[in-house]
Design a protein around this motif. Structure first.
Motif, short mmCIF file in Angstrom:
data_model
loop_
_atom_site.label_atom_id
_atom_site.label_comp_id
_atom_site.label_asym_id
_atom_site.label_seq_id
_atom_site.Cartn_x
_atom_site.Cartn_y
_atom_site.Cartn_z
N GLU A 40 0.73 -1.18 0.15
CA GLU A 40 -0.03 -0.10 0.03
C GLU A 40 0.86 1.28 -0.08
O GLU A 40 0.52 2.21 -0.78
N GLU A 41 1.98 1.18 0.72
CA GLU A 41 2.80 2.18 0.93
C GLU A 41 3.47 2.59 -0.29
O GLU A 41 3.87 3.71 -1.16
N GLU A 42 3.81 1.45 -1.16
CA GLU A 42 4.56 1.46 -2.62
C GLU A 42 3.70 2.38 -3.58
O GLU A 42 4.25 2.90 -4.53
N LYS A 43 2.31 2.02 -3.45
CA LYS A 43 1.35 2.62 -4.27
C LYS A 43 1.44 4.18 -4.06
O LYS A 43 1.35 4.89 -4.94
N LYS A 44 1.49 4.44 -2.98
CA LYS A 44 1.59 5.90 -2.52
C LYS A 44 3.05 6.72 -2.90
O LYS A 44 3.00 7.93 -3.40
N SER A 45 3.89 5.87 -2.64
CA SER A 45 5.44 6.56 -2.81
C SER A 45 6.03 6.35 -4.33
O SER A 45 6.87 7.22 -4.70
N GLY A 46 5.58 5.30 -4.95
CA GLY A 46 6.06 4.74 -6.17
C GLY A 46 7.41 4.24 -5.96
O GLY A 46 8.21 3.98 -7.08
N LYS A 47 7.85 4.06 -4.58
CA LYS A 47 9.08 3.58 -4.48
C LYS A 47 9.09 1.87 -4.25
O LYS A 47 8.18 1.46 -3.50
#
Length: 449
Positions: free
Chosen positions: A308-315
């Protein structure tokens, strides 16, 4: 006067017959009574035998009642819920097949919220209010440390025992509590040694730890220190966080401690929210050192947060991330137990315990390491229960467990229980992120870069 005195004495009678009455009728009555006495005694004995016998606690002709005090609320609720899902699926399948020796399994639940201060009262309630046969499952080291004195007390007084708690810590594996507990999973010492050995084999010798600041973290730290000592090394940096820390809290200060010490690899001993936060912060800061978690972390819940965090940050956050497990991958359908587990989850689809917890957790996927371990634990319990036979008592179950020797429940790896061994498994699996799930690999060095 004599007659009056005799009558007065005759008021002390035996079965309604005046003891001073020497008439023919009285003698005949006494003779008839003596003739009937053996039959009366026999009838009385039959009536006594027909009365219900005091049963073993938690056991009836139709069921066995187990008590599960676990984390069903709070930041670590996912750990307790997933374990319960596995227990529930295994016991439902067994019950639908007729139970074990004619008895079905019923779980009674209490919620300790992964709060050490609630652990002992939750167990006491199961023992004294619900009269359970045994304490089954449960989550965590700080909680079991508080519950163990209660378990030992009732073990010594009534033969109670605890079976398959979700922790690899040492207290229940060592005197005086080891006799009152049967473990299934490998220990944290075994998990941390496996990972430290892999780090060192890869040439990484500056190892740091990120641990929960409680008995669980202390147990993991001790395992790392012991493993490093075997290589003539020691922990170079030690960062901690408080139990219950959530994903939104920054771990920048702990990250700085480890980076400033030149750490080459990190062993993490914590729960999924705080560990996911550390992974997030490390990767977003550009630090790509290998990060290892022990199995307790809740790998699936951690991955869910990171995705879920990757979707927000793109990292990309999950590179060079390893979790040791005490069960194989739930995606490995070549293993009979895994196939059986998946079929039971598919059929019964347990979600969350009814009327239990705070609703803070709902399963994000159908299968998980936690529910697979819960299923395995239930299968081991059922195997011992079958061996204990129809005349079930706590003593007969305990003796059956210690006589199990080597056995298999479809895992493809031998389990063993005996009078000198109250831990069934030693095997450790290495897992890594593969797309949106976890895969396992036998060569941990190939996962480190």
């Amino acid at each position: 006067m004599r007659a009056g005195k005799a009558r007065q004495s005759g008021s002390n009678s035996f079965l309604g017959m005046d003891r001073y009455d020497n008439s023919d009728g009285a003698r005949q009555s006494l003779r008839r009574f003596r003739l009937r006495m053996p039959k009366m005694i026999s009838l009385a004995l039959l009536l006594l035998l027909a009365l219900p016998v005091s049963a073993e606690k938690g056991v009836s002709p139709n069921e066995v009642v187990l008590g599960e005090a676990s984390a069903f609320s709070g930041p670590s609720a996912g750990l307790g819920v997933e374990q319960w899902r596995g227990h529930s699926a295994a016991f439902q399948a067994a019950n639908d097949a007729g139970g074990v020796n004619g008895r079905k399994i019923r779980l009674v639940l209490t919620d300790d919220g992964y709060d050490a201060e609630k652990a002992a009262p939750a167990v006491v309630e199961l023992i004294t209010k619900h009269n359970v046969f045994a304490i089954f499952g449960g989550v965590g080291t700080p909680t079991i440390v508080k519950a163990l004195p209660v378990i030992l007390k009732y073990h010594q007084a009534e033969g109670l025992f605890r079976f398959a708690n979700f922790t690899g810590a040492q207290p229940q594996r060592e005197p005086p509590y080891d006799r009152a507990v049967f473990n299934v999973r490998a220990s944290y010492r075994q998990e941390t040694k496996a990972m430290v050995d892999a780090f060192v084999a890869k040439g990484l010798k500056k190892i740091g730890v990120y641990v929960q600041d409680d008995a669980y973290g202390a147990s993991g730290r001790d395992g790392v220190r012991r493993a490093l000592k075997d290589h003539g090394l020691d922990i170079v940096a030690d960062a901690t966080y408080p139990r219950g820390q959530t994903f939104d809290v920054s771990t920048a200060s702990q990250l700085k401690i480890l980076r400033d010490a030149g750490v080459q690899g990190v062993v993490m001993v914590g729960a999924y929210q705080a560990c996911a936060a550390f992974v997030r912060d490390a990767r977003e800061a550009g630090w790509n050192a290998p990060l290892h978690n022990v199995s307790f972390v809740g790998a699936d819940q951690m991955l869910r947060l990171l995705r879920e965090e990757e979707k927000k940050s793109g990292k990309k956050l999950t590179d060079n991330l390893i979790v040791t497990q005490v069960v194989p991958s739930y995606n490995d359908r070549s293993i009979p137990l895994v196939r059986e587990y998946a079929a039971a989850i598919d059929k019964y689809n347990p979600r969350v315990p009814p009327a239990m917890g705070d609703g803070s957790y709902a399963p994000g996927s159908k299968y998980s390491f936690g529910s697979l371990e819960g299923y395995l634990n239930a299968k081991v319990f059922l195997a011992v229960l079958h061996k204990a036979g129809a005349d079930l008592t706590r003593k007969s179950f305990y003796e059956a467990a210690e006589k199990m020797g080597k056995f298999d429940v479809g895992l493809g790896v031998p389990l063993e229980l005996s009078a000198t061994r109250h831990q069934a498994l030693d095997k450790v699996w290495f897992t890594y992120v593969n797309n949106d799930s976890w895969a396992s690999r036998d060569d941990p060095a190939s996962l480190i870069h």
